[in-house]
Design an enzyme around this catalytic site. Structure first.
Site, mmCIF file in Angstrom:
data_model
loop_
_atom_site.group_PDB
_atom_site.id
_atom_site.type_symbol
_atom_site.label_atom_id
_atom_site.label_comp_id
_atom_site.label_asym_id
_atom_site.label_seq_id
_atom_site.Cartn_x
_atom_site.Cartn_y
_atom_site.Cartn_z
ATOM 1 N N LYS A 171 1.381 -4.561 16.403
ATOM 2 C CA LYS A 171 1.980 -3.754 15.343
ATOM 3 C C LYS A 171 3.504 -3.797 15.451
ATOM 4 C CE LYS A 171 1.482 0.935 13.430
ATOM 5 N NZ LYS A 171 0.752 2.206 13.621
ATOM 6 N N CYS A 196 -1.890 -0.380 10.090
ATOM 7 C CA CYS A 196 -1.460 0.919 9.567
ATOM 8 C C CYS A 196 -0.076 0.891 8.914
ATOM 9 C CB CYS A 196 -1.548 1.958 10.685
ATOM 10 S SG CYS A 196 -1.801 3.653 10.097
ATOM 11 N N GLU A 229 -8.021 1.331 13.610
ATOM 12 C CA GLU A 229 -6.934 1.302 14.576
ATOM 13 C C GLU A 229 -7.340 2.029 15.863
ATOM 14 O OE1 GLU A 229 -2.137 2.370 14.637
ATOM 15 O OE2 GLU A 229 -3.425 3.172 13.057
#
Length: 280
Positions: free
Chosen positions: A113, A150, A40
């Protein structure tokens, strides 16, 4: 085919981070990797540890200089790259994104995300808007892939949608510190099993202010098993060999998709709204 996850330590010098990443890609490519994923925000230090307006200068557009260099790298080596970056769209929109570059060097698109946390040292809502591109799948030269960045991995709806849309592999770039590895291994394995899919978690590594990112990248098979031991806590490359035929094989043996009952799941969207408000 061979997959690679690259975990590197990052400094506040964006250019040095990019140069280091390129060197690791060249090594992974020489070792036969077909699809390579970074951690990330791989071109920057972990700036979301704090709220600081100056860090917005680190963002760049998908067609910016960093991704142009990665496009050239992908084309020269005939590889697919998954590149998580701090994305800027227009002048006022910012996202925690992953750009997917095919083996010919063309950008296939990006994933933004969706689940953005706001907890100490992960002050992400200050920088990133929730993703607005849904859950895209990317038909690369070697496989159909999806991305979950994540925090996204703890929301099983995303991986289910990607699998139903045809993804064979989900890449999960992360930035996890402290003693959370076992929790990550458990949730990644669960998502792999319930969807009959390969899932590759690639974590940051290195000591930064107030945080020690521990690496330990790993890939899980559609059976929910580790394909190799997680990498260590230093910079390195996780290399795994996979056979995509096992996706169809496992889904026939464990026909979870066949037995789904979407018509009875409506309350997750409607009937539980007030309960969700109480929980929050």
């Amino acid at each position: 085919m061979k997959l690679a996850g690259i975990q590197i330590s990052c400094s506040e010098d964006k250019e040095k981070n990019l140069e280091k990443a390129i060197k690791f890609v060249q090594i992974a490519s020489e070792k036969g990797a077909h699809i390579i994923c970074f951690q990330e925000l791989f071109t920057t230090h972990w700036f979301p540890k704090e709220m600081d307006k100056s860090h917005f200068s680190l963002a760049e557009k998908i067609d910016g200089p960093s991704m142009m260099r990665m496009q050239k790298l992908a084309k020269e080596n005939g590889i697919v790259l998954v590149c998580p970056i701090f994305e800027k769209e227009g002048e006022n929109a910012f996202y925690n994104s992953a750009v997917v570059i095919d083996a010919g060097g063309e950008i296939l698109g990006s994933y933004r995300k969706i689940h953005v946390p706001q907890i100490p040292l992960w002050e992400e809502k200050y920088y990133f808007s929730p993703g607005n591109l849904g859950f895209p799948v990317f038909k690369t030269k070697f496989a159909i892939i999806g991305v979950q960045i994540c925090w996204d991995n703890f929301f099983p709806e995303g991986s289910r949608i990607l699998a139903l849309k045809g993804a064979q592999i989900i890449f999960s770039p992360t930035a996890a510190a402290f003693a959370s590895h076992k929790r990550w291994e458990t949730v990644i394995s669960s998502n792999a099993i319930s969807n009959g899919i390969f899932l590759f978690r690639v974590n940051r590594v290195g000591s930064e202010e107030k945080q020690d990112f521990y690496g330990k990248s790993f890939c899980i098979s559609p059976e929910g098993e580790l394909l190799d031991e997680p990498t260590g806590m230093k910079e390195g490359i996780a290399l795994v060999d996979i056979n995509l035929r096992s996706v169809d094989k496992v889904r026939k043996e464990w026909p979870f998709f066949k037995d789904r009952r979407p018509e009875v799941y409506q309350e997750i969207l409607h009937g539980l709204e007030h309960s969700a408000e109480r929980i929050e």
